[in-house]
Design an enzyme around this catalytic site. Structure first.
Site, mmCIF file in Angstrom:
data_model
loop_
_atom_site.group_PDB
_atom_site.id
_atom_site.type_symbol
_atom_site.label_atom_id
_atom_site.label_comp_id
_atom_site.label_asym_id
_atom_site.label_seq_id
_atom_site.Cartn_x
_atom_site.Cartn_y
_atom_site.Cartn_z
ATOM 1 N N LYS A 59 3.698 4.215 4.297
ATOM 2 C CA LYS A 59 4.816 3.354 4.276
ATOM 3 C C LYS A 59 6.067 3.959 3.703
ATOM 4 O O LYS A 59 7.116 3.791 4.348
ATOM 5 C CB LYS A 59 4.577 2.177 3.484
ATOM 6 C CG LYS A 59 5.669 1.142 3.371
ATOM 7 C CD LYS A 59 5.307 0.078 2.219
ATOM 8 C CE LYS A 59 6.622 -0.629 1.908
ATOM 9 N NZ LYS A 59 6.304 -1.360 0.597
ATOM 10 N N ASP A 119 3.962 -2.828 6.505
ATOM 11 C CA ASP A 119 3.614 -3.443 4.791
ATOM 12 C C ASP A 119 3.107 -5.006 5.038
ATOM 13 O O ASP A 119 2.706 -5.035 6.117
ATOM 14 C CB ASP A 119 5.064 -3.461 4.090
ATOM 15 C CG ASP A 119 5.975 -4.311 4.730
ATOM 16 O OD1 ASP A 119 5.740 -5.063 5.709
ATOM 17 O OD2 ASP A 119 7.249 -4.590 4.224
#
Ligand code: SF4
Length: 223
Positions: free
Chosen positions: A135, A153
């Site tokens: 991420k 996410d």
């Protein structure tokens, strides 16, 4: 698949068409009002450290402490030489500050020693840094280097599943699933707009389907 929309018919016959319609609508809704932290004001090194610090806290909290952090440690080499207790003192309010201080000092060391004091531009190199997962690496690749990046996410994972764009739950499988149906040039913006939509309308406990602007394109899986 067909959906009615305020008197008109919205239809999508393939997953590629479905994701493209969702992307276009979200893009028109959120425009340039997207992004993590204050990415437009930060360089690669600063954004990398800020994203590591943003775990389990708010962007606002990170934005409060980063000016003092980067004033004291303006380059990776400066951070590499920092004392752990002094870094902890500055970043304490972001939570998990022992581990975060260890990670950002470690990242500073790797950047200084292995990457000539610069931030690398590949996923493989980025995730070799302490505290950097896919991420964080995706945020850097997309926002700083303009490279394709799907950033999975908690918001992205929830929203694409509800819309009906994937049945996957593992983050890497979600990333690959969406990457397979959406053109690479849209990956980063799609990540950002879906994330924003998850915060604005499609929150975890009470999705606002009755006023959601993309409701006509959403299969509402599990809602
Ligand atoms: S219609 Fe509901 S479930 Fe679908 S994206 Fe909007 S808020 Fe989320």
């Amino acid at each position: 698949m067909r959906r009615k929309s305020r008197g008109e018919i919205v239809s999508f016959s393939t997953r590629e068409e479905h994701v493209l319609q969702v992307h276009r609508l979200l893009d028109s809704l959120y425009g340039d009002n997207i992004g993590f932290l204050e990415a437009h004001t930060l360089g690669a090194y600063q954004l990398l450290i800020a994203v590591i610090l943003s775990a389990q806290t708010t962007d606002r909290q990170v934005n409060v402490i980063t000016p003092a952090l980067f004033e004291k440690y303006p380059t990776p080499a400066d951070l590499a030489k920092a004392k752990q207790v002094e870094v902890e003192h500055i970043i304490r309010s972001t939570g998990f500050y022992h581990a975060k201080a260890r990670n950002i000092i470690g990242a500073g060391k790797v950047l200084a020693e292995s990457f000539n004091n610069t931030v690398p531009q590949t996923m493989k190199e980025l995730i070799s840094l302490p505290g950097v997962g896919r991420k964080t690496a995706g945020v850097i690749l997309g926002s700083i280097f303009g490279k394709p990046a799907i950033i999975v996410d908690t918001h992205f994972k929830r929203v694409v599943k509800r819309i009906g764009l994937t049945r996957q739950t593992d983050p890497v499988k979600v990333e690959n699933d969406i990457a397979a149906i959406l053109a690479a040039e849209y990956h980063y913006r799609f990540s950002m707009t879906v994330n924003t939509h998850g915060r604005e309308y499609c929150n975890a406990r009470r999705p606002a389907c009755d006023r959601c602007p993309i409701a006509e394109l959403c299969l509402k899986v599990g809602v």
